[in-house]
Scaffold this active site. Structure first.
Site, mmCIF file in Angstrom:
data_model
loop_
_atom_site.group_PDB
_atom_site.id
_atom_site.type_symbol
_atom_site.label_atom_id
_atom_site.label_comp_id
_atom_site.label_asym_id
_atom_site.label_seq_id
_atom_site.Cartn_x
_atom_site.Cartn_y
_atom_site.Cartn_z
ATOM 1 N N ASP A 19 115.922 109.308 4.530
ATOM 2 C CA ASP A 19 117.014 108.678 3.786
ATOM 3 C C ASP A 19 117.519 109.652 2.718
ATOM 4 O O ASP A 19 116.751 110.126 1.887
ATOM 5 C CB ASP A 19 116.495 107.386 3.143
ATOM 6 C CG ASP A 19 117.497 106.745 2.204
ATOM 7 O OD1 ASP A 19 118.698 107.027 2.340
ATOM 8 O OD2 ASP A 19 117.065 105.967 1.330
ATOM 9 N N ASN A 21 120.546 108.936 0.860
ATOM 10 C CA ASN A 21 121.422 108.308 -0.146
ATOM 11 C C ASN A 21 120.758 107.137 -0.878
ATOM 12 O O ASN A 21 121.425 106.390 -1.593
ATOM 13 C CB ASN A 21 122.740 107.859 0.494
ATOM 14 C CG ASN A 21 122.542 106.790 1.555
ATOM 15 O OD1 ASN A 21 121.412 106.374 1.829
ATOM 16 N ND2 ASN A 21 123.621 106.348 2.175
ATOM 17 N N ASP A 27 119.342 108.442 7.581
ATOM 18 C CA ASP A 27 120.762 108.706 7.829
ATOM 19 C C ASP A 27 120.985 110.162 8.241
ATOM 20 O O ASP A 27 120.048 110.972 8.288
ATOM 21 C CB ASP A 27 121.588 108.355 6.591
ATOM 22 C CG ASP A 27 121.017 108.964 5.311
ATOM 23 O OD1 ASP A 27 120.567 110.126 5.361
ATOM 24 O OD2 ASP A 27 121.018 108.276 4.275
ATOM 25 N N ASP A 96 122.690 109.778 22.431
ATOM 26 C CA ASP A 96 122.286 108.673 23.294
ATOM 27 C C ASP A 96 123.543 108.023 23.863
ATOM 28 O O ASP A 96 124.471 107.694 23.119
ATOM 29 C CB ASP A 96 121.498 107.635 22.491
ATOM 30 C CG ASP A 96 120.265 107.160 23.231
ATOM 31 O OD1 ASP A 96 120.397 106.787 24.401
ATOM 32 O OD2 ASP A 96 119.167 107.174 22.636
ATOM 33 N N ASP A 193 120.792 105.818 28.350
ATOM 34 C CA ASP A 193 119.990 104.605 28.231
ATOM 35 C C ASP A 193 120.072 103.771 29.518
ATOM 36 O O ASP A 193 121.166 103.536 30.042
ATOM 37 C CB ASP A 193 120.509 103.797 27.029
ATOM 38 C CG ASP A 193 119.647 102.618 26.697
ATOM 39 O OD1 ASP A 193 118.471 102.831 26.359
ATOM 40 O OD2 ASP A 193 120.147 101.470 26.777
ATOM 41 N N GLU A 234 117.260 107.596 31.371
ATOM 42 C CA GLU A 234 116.168 106.630 31.246
ATOM 43 C C GLU A 234 116.230 105.751 32.496
ATOM 44 O O GLU A 234 117.154 104.958 32.656
ATOM 45 C CB GLU A 234 116.322 105.772 29.990
ATOM 46 C CG GLU A 234 115.159 104.804 29.833
ATOM 47 C CD GLU A 234 115.403 103.724 28.789
ATOM 48 O OE1 GLU A 234 114.415 103.202 28.257
ATOM 49 O OE2 GLU A 234 116.567 103.397 28.528
ATOM 50 N N HIS A 308 110.972 105.853 20.903
ATOM 51 C CA HIS A 308 111.242 104.777 19.940
ATOM 52 C C HIS A 308 110.852 103.396 20.475
ATOM 53 O O HIS A 308 110.818 102.434 19.707
ATOM 54 C CB HIS A 308 112.734 104.783 19.584
ATOM 55 C CG HIS A 308 113.616 104.549 20.774
ATOM 56 N ND1 HIS A 308 113.790 105.493 21.764
ATOM 57 C CD2 HIS A 308 114.355 103.473 21.142
ATOM 58 C CE1 HIS A 308 114.598 105.003 22.691
ATOM 59 N NE2 HIS A 308 114.957 103.785 22.336
ATOM 60 N N ASP A 309 110.562 103.303 21.771
ATOM 61 C CA ASP A 309 110.170 102.027 22.382
ATOM 62 C C ASP A 309 108.678 101.952 22.688
ATOM 63 O O ASP A 309 108.207 100.938 23.212
ATOM 64 C CB ASP A 309 110.926 101.815 23.702
ATOM 65 C CG ASP A 309 112.390 101.461 23.499
ATOM 66 O OD1 ASP A 309 112.724 100.911 22.434
ATOM 67 O OD2 ASP A 309 113.203 101.742 24.399
#
Length: 534
Positions: A19, A21, A27, A96, A193, A234, A308-309
């Site tokens: 992060d 900000n 971000d 992605d 994806d 994927e 991430h899954d």
């Protein structure tokens, strides 16, 4: 040899990366701050999970505008700065591509759901009634009622992620237009994806088929022909038979695909991802053997433990307490010694682990839906929580642990999701300082892939095939041999290599303990792994 055969990919999940900000959400500015870290690690490609405009029902995999950056992550100007910064360091960027479905807030669906006569109505899949009893991946029926048109639309994921109708040529034109727009901006390709699902047949609950290949070939002609773009699909339903069809360069579809067979082995077959059984290491070895053989000279493998899954691999298949460093390195060596392109998921390179949050602290829509569904099915909370601790997607989504300071150096603000309490011991700053760290081990694995052609070209032979204590294999190319021997247990074991390996003079390229030689009979310490070249 194609450049990507020696490349290593690093996956960034921006919400949890850094992060910049102070709003508690990772971000683009945070990624920009860390490009030198990525260069130091040695990766060649960054894969960025979705940063497009989205209501974030599924953390960005529900896109409402493919041409805009989600303000949560920053601005298009920041994206362009990041792209330039990566390119200056010799790192490519892939985005992605989520085009099996859109968000229900996408303008196409807004128009489609209020007017049957709109051209956008046929951009989605509609029926007068639910015509199958198919269940969505996120629980509940795939058919959702829409009051305005008195019809049901089809969604394989959340009800807020309506599936696009790929049989409509206008849909395909729109998709190819947005792909070319991003490629023209200078990105280097896409991770696609659930791309095998674009050829589904909803009427028969068929998830994939020949149409998927037909549409990907058309996409190649319209978008990728003549470009040096990198594409990885994927393909959850891909098999060792179908994967070469996607990635055979003569067919002109994709550079490579992800196969997921190795990540379903702790599940009770037919009961879904949450009903668990112990991992059988011999089953794991056989899956890799089949995929290595299937794609050798007929396509290309993607090599990955995590994303991430998926839960953290050191917690899943290693030992995340006493032998965290040793087992994380062992798992890294097993994967990076095979043929294919390795993917490192953020935090894997420092051995980040799973978490055990209180139920109310989980954020993932899949987990939240599962709890309700399993409670109704009579599961105990103990069994439900055991499933979440082992397989919940939020395991991978806790913020990167940059240092031992406030909020692990991720943010000045309370993060959008909890931080793993072990951040004071496990963090990037400590890993870089420690020459024996997992980070430095991964650096070496990345270098070895570039230095030793056999890793990219050699064939694959499994060793100790029936012995659950070892995950070992041999790579052969011309008169050269590379051997990886790993103890997959937390005990010291004696390894008799007499019948498995014909030894020639060689050298140890890498070990996760202090080892300078390989003997015909040797004692391997807990989770010890060694790579030998002769």
């Amino acid at each position: 040899m194609e450049w990507w055969k020696k490349a290593v990919v690093y996956q960034i999940y921006p919400m949890s990366f850094k992060d910049s900000n102070g709003d508690g959400m990772g971000d683009l500015g945070g990624v920009l701050e860390k490009v030198d870290y990525l260069k130091k690690l040695g990766v060649d490609i960054v894969w960025m999970t979705p940063i497009y405009e989205s209501p974030m029902d599924d953390n960005g995999y529900d896109i409402s505008d493919y041409y805009k950056i989600n303000p949560l992550f920053g601005t298009m100007e920041q994206f362009e700065q990041l792209l330039d910064a990566l390119h200056e360091r010799g790192i490519r960027l892939i985005m992605d591509l989520v085009v099996n479905h859109t968000s229900d807030e996408h303008e196409w669906f807004r128009q489609a759901r209020k007017d049957k006569s709109s051209k956008y109505h046929d951009y989605y899949i509609w029926k007068d009634r639910p015509i199958t009893d198919q269940q969505s991946f996120f629980s509940g029926s795939v058919w959702e009622y829409n009051e305005e048109t008195e019809e049901y639309y089809y969604h394989l994921f959340s009800r807020r992620q309506p599936d696009l109708n790929w049989d409509n040529p206008e849909v395909r034109k729109e998709v190819y237009k947005l792909i070319n727009w991003w490629l023209d901006k200078g990105i280097d390709g896409f991770r696609m994806d659930v791309i095998d699902l674009i050829g589904k047949i909803p009427e028969e609950s068929i998830m994939y088929g020949e149409k998927s290949h037909k549409y990907l070939q058309e996409m190649y002609r319209e978008c990728f022909e003549g470009r040096e773009a990198f594409t990885v699909g994927e393909t959850s339903f891909a098999t060792p038979v179908s994967a070469p069809l996607y990635s055979d360069k003569e067919r002109k579809e994709l550079t490579m695909v992800f196969g997921f067979e190795h990540l379903g082995l702790e599940e009770v077959k037919g009961n879904g991802k949450w009903d668990l059984k112990p991992l059988d290491v011999n089953e794991l070895k056989q899956v890799f053997l089949v995929w290595q053989k299937a794609l050798h000279e007929k396509g290309w493998n993607s090599l990955f433990w995590s994303n991430h899954d998926q839960p953290r691999i050191v917690s899943r298949m290693g030992n995340d307490t006493v032998y965290r460093k040793e087992s994380a390195k062992m798992l890294g060596m097993i994967l990076h010694g095979m043929q294919g392109t390795p993917y490192i998921y953020q935090g894997e390179e420092i051995g980040m682990t799973n978490v055990k949050f209180a139920l109310e602290d989980y954020k993932d829509v899949e987990t939240i839906n599962m709890v309700k569904e399993k409670q109704e099915a009579g599961w105990s909370m103990e069994k439900i929580m055991k499933g979440i601790y082992a397989k919940g997607r939020d395991n991978a989504r806790t913020p990167i642990q940059w240092n031992a300071g406030k909020n692990a150096g991720f943010s000045e603000h309370e993060p959008w999701i909890g931080i793993n309490p072990n951040y004071k011991e496990i963090n990037v700053e400590e890993a870089i300082k420690d020459e024996d760290s997992i980070f430095h081990f991964y650096q070496k694995l990345i270098r070895l892939r570039k230095e030793y052609e056999i890793i990219s070209t050699g064939d694959f032979e499994l060793l100790f095939e029936e012995d659950r204590r070892f995950f070992a294999y041999k790579r052969q190319a011309d008169d050269r041999t590379l051997v990886v021997i790993a103890n997959f247990t937390g005990e010291s074991v004696v390894c008799d290599c007499t019948d498995e390996i014909t030894f020639k003079e060689g050298r140890v390229l890498l070990s996760n303990y202090d080892r300078n030689s390989v003997e015909k009979i040797m004692s391997l310490r807990p989770y010890e792994a060694v790579m030998y070249y002769m």
